[in-house]
Motif scaffolding. Structure first.
Motif, mmCIF file in Angstrom:
data_model
loop_
_atom_site.group_PDB
_atom_site.id
_atom_site.type_symbol
_atom_site.label_atom_id
_atom_site.label_comp_id
_atom_site.label_asym_id
_atom_site.label_seq_id
_atom_site.Cartn_x
_atom_site.Cartn_y
_atom_site.Cartn_z
ATOM 1 N N GLN A 120 -2.446 -29.957 6.259
ATOM 2 C CA GLN A 120 -3.700 -29.319 6.661
ATOM 3 C C GLN A 120 -3.569 -28.431 7.899
ATOM 4 N N LEU A 121 -2.328 -28.100 8.296
ATOM 5 C CA LEU A 121 -2.117 -27.302 9.504
ATOM 6 C C LEU A 121 -1.024 -26.275 9.275
ATOM 7 N N VAL A 122 -1.360 -24.996 9.521
ATOM 8 C CA VAL A 122 -0.366 -23.932 9.414
ATOM 9 C C VAL A 122 -0.250 -23.213 10.755
ATOM 10 N N ILE A 123 0.924 -22.671 10.992
ATOM 11 C CA ILE A 123 1.202 -21.893 12.194
ATOM 12 C C ILE A 123 1.491 -20.468 11.747
ATOM 13 N N ILE A 124 0.619 -19.547 12.096
ATOM 14 C CA ILE A 124 0.876 -18.141 11.781
ATOM 15 C C ILE A 124 1.743 -17.608 12.897
ATOM 16 N N ASP A 125 2.973 -17.181 12.530
ATOM 17 C CA ASP A 125 3.957 -16.863 13.552
ATOM 18 C C ASP A 125 4.415 -15.407 13.609
ATOM 19 N N HIS A 126 4.047 -14.584 12.630
ATOM 20 C CA HIS A 126 4.547 -13.204 12.649
ATOM 21 C C HIS A 126 3.705 -12.309 11.741
ATOM 22 N N THR A 127 3.460 -11.109 12.229
ATOM 23 C CA THR A 127 2.868 -10.062 11.403
ATOM 24 C C THR A 127 3.741 -8.829 11.565
ATOM 25 N N GLY A 128 4.175 -8.275 10.463
ATOM 26 C CA GLY A 128 4.991 -7.073 10.496
ATOM 27 C C GLY A 128 4.364 -5.985 9.653
ATOM 28 N N VAL A 129 4.049 -4.859 10.301
ATOM 29 C CA VAL A 129 3.453 -3.715 9.603
ATOM 30 C C VAL A 129 4.338 -2.499 9.891
ATOM 31 N N PRO A 130 4.920 -1.902 8.859
ATOM 32 C CA PRO A 130 5.780 -0.740 9.099
ATOM 33 C C PRO A 130 4.982 0.456 9.614
ATOM 34 N N GLU A 131 5.663 1.341 10.279
ATOM 35 C CA GLU A 131 5.038 2.531 10.858
ATOM 36 C C GLU A 131 4.172 3.284 9.838
ATOM 37 N N ALA A 132 4.634 3.382 8.607
ATOM 38 C CA ALA A 132 3.918 4.125 7.570
ATOM 39 C C ALA A 132 2.535 3.547 7.274
ATOM 40 N N VAL A 146 -4.132 -2.503 7.552
ATOM 41 C CA VAL A 146 -3.333 -3.444 6.759
ATOM 42 C C VAL A 146 -3.174 -4.778 7.495
ATOM 43 N N GLY A 147 -2.875 -4.725 8.785
ATOM 44 C CA GLY A 147 -2.740 -5.961 9.560
ATOM 45 C C GLY A 147 -4.033 -6.753 9.566
ATOM 46 N N GLN A 148 -5.141 -6.061 9.749
ATOM 47 C CA GLN A 148 -6.449 -6.728 9.737
ATOM 48 C C GLN A 148 -6.727 -7.347 8.372
ATOM 49 N N ALA A 149 -6.366 -6.647 7.302
ATOM 50 C CA ALA A 149 -6.574 -7.195 5.953
ATOM 51 C C ALA A 149 -5.746 -8.456 5.754
ATOM 52 N N LEU A 150 -4.515 -8.466 6.259
ATOM 53 C CA LEU A 150 -3.677 -9.669 6.168
ATOM 54 C C LEU A 150 -4.299 -10.811 6.965
ATOM 55 N N ALA A 151 -4.793 -10.512 8.161
ATOM 56 C CA ALA A 151 -5.416 -11.550 8.993
ATOM 57 C C ALA A 151 -6.639 -12.134 8.298
ATOM 58 N N LEU A 152 -7.491 -11.285 7.759
ATOM 59 C CA LEU A 152 -8.678 -11.768 7.058
ATOM 60 C C LEU A 152 -8.287 -12.594 5.834
ATOM 61 N N LEU A 171 0.852 -1.180 0.000
ATOM 62 C CA LEU A 171 0.000 0.000 0.000
ATOM 63 C C LEU A 171 0.889 1.231 0.000
ATOM 64 N N ASP A 172 0.670 2.101 -0.945
ATOM 65 C CA ASP A 172 1.414 3.370 -1.031
ATOM 66 C C ASP A 172 2.930 3.159 -1.048
ATOM 67 N N GLY A 173 3.389 2.091 -1.693
ATOM 68 C CA GLY A 173 4.817 1.834 -1.795
ATOM 69 C C GLY A 173 5.455 1.226 -0.562
ATOM 70 N N HIS A 174 4.643 0.846 0.428
ATOM 71 C CA HIS A 174 5.136 0.209 1.651
ATOM 72 C C HIS A 174 4.605 -1.217 1.704
ATOM 73 N N TYR A 175 5.338 -2.080 2.399
ATOM 74 C CA TYR A 175 4.991 -3.497 2.454
ATOM 75 C C TYR A 175 4.832 -3.976 3.893
ATOM 76 N N ALA A 176 3.817 -4.797 4.119
ATOM 77 C CA ALA A 176 3.592 -5.467 5.395
ATOM 78 C C ALA A 176 3.518 -6.960 5.105
ATOM 79 N N GLU A 177 3.754 -7.773 6.128
ATOM 80 C CA GLU A 177 3.738 -9.214 5.895
ATOM 81 C C GLU A 177 3.132 -9.973 7.061
ATOM 82 N N MET A 178 2.629 -11.161 6.743
ATOM 83 C CA MET A 178 2.202 -12.136 7.730
ATOM 84 C C MET A 178 2.832 -13.454 7.297
ATOM 85 N N THR A 179 3.643 -14.042 8.183
ATOM 86 C CA THR A 179 4.356 -15.264 7.823
ATOM 87 C C THR A 179 3.731 -16.471 8.523
#
Length: 92
Positions: free
Chosen positions: A33-45, A51-57, A18-26
């Protein structure tokens, strides 16, 4: 906002741009059939822009589509799951 998916040998990540910035959920793939969500990183910008909520959804929708269960180790994702009782179906 554009969300893409990158796979690795042991898991992957969802990347939001978004707007040239990147966030991630790993995540790690514990089994087919099983995943472990272990990290969400959203830059200050991008903080406060949903953005974090959109990644979670996105992760929830992918889990439902793939028939996976999720173990939420990431504190952010875990807090989102607690706020959304309708997401309980994807939890292990």
């Amino acid at each position: 906002m554009n969300i893409t998916h990158e796979e690795t040998r042991s898991g992957g990540r969802y990347v939001a741009e978004l707007d040239g910035h990147y966030a991630e959920m790993t995540y790690s793939q514990a089994s087919p059939q099983l995943v472990i969500i272990d990290h969400t990183g959203v830059p200050e910008a991008l903080r406060g822009k949903g953005v974090g909520q959109a990644l979670a959804l996105h992760a929830v929708e992918e889990a439902r589509r793939g028939g996976w269960k999720v173990i939420p180790l990431c504190p952010f994702f875990k807090s989102q799951v607690e706020r959304h009782p309708e997401w309980q179906d994807i939890l292990r």
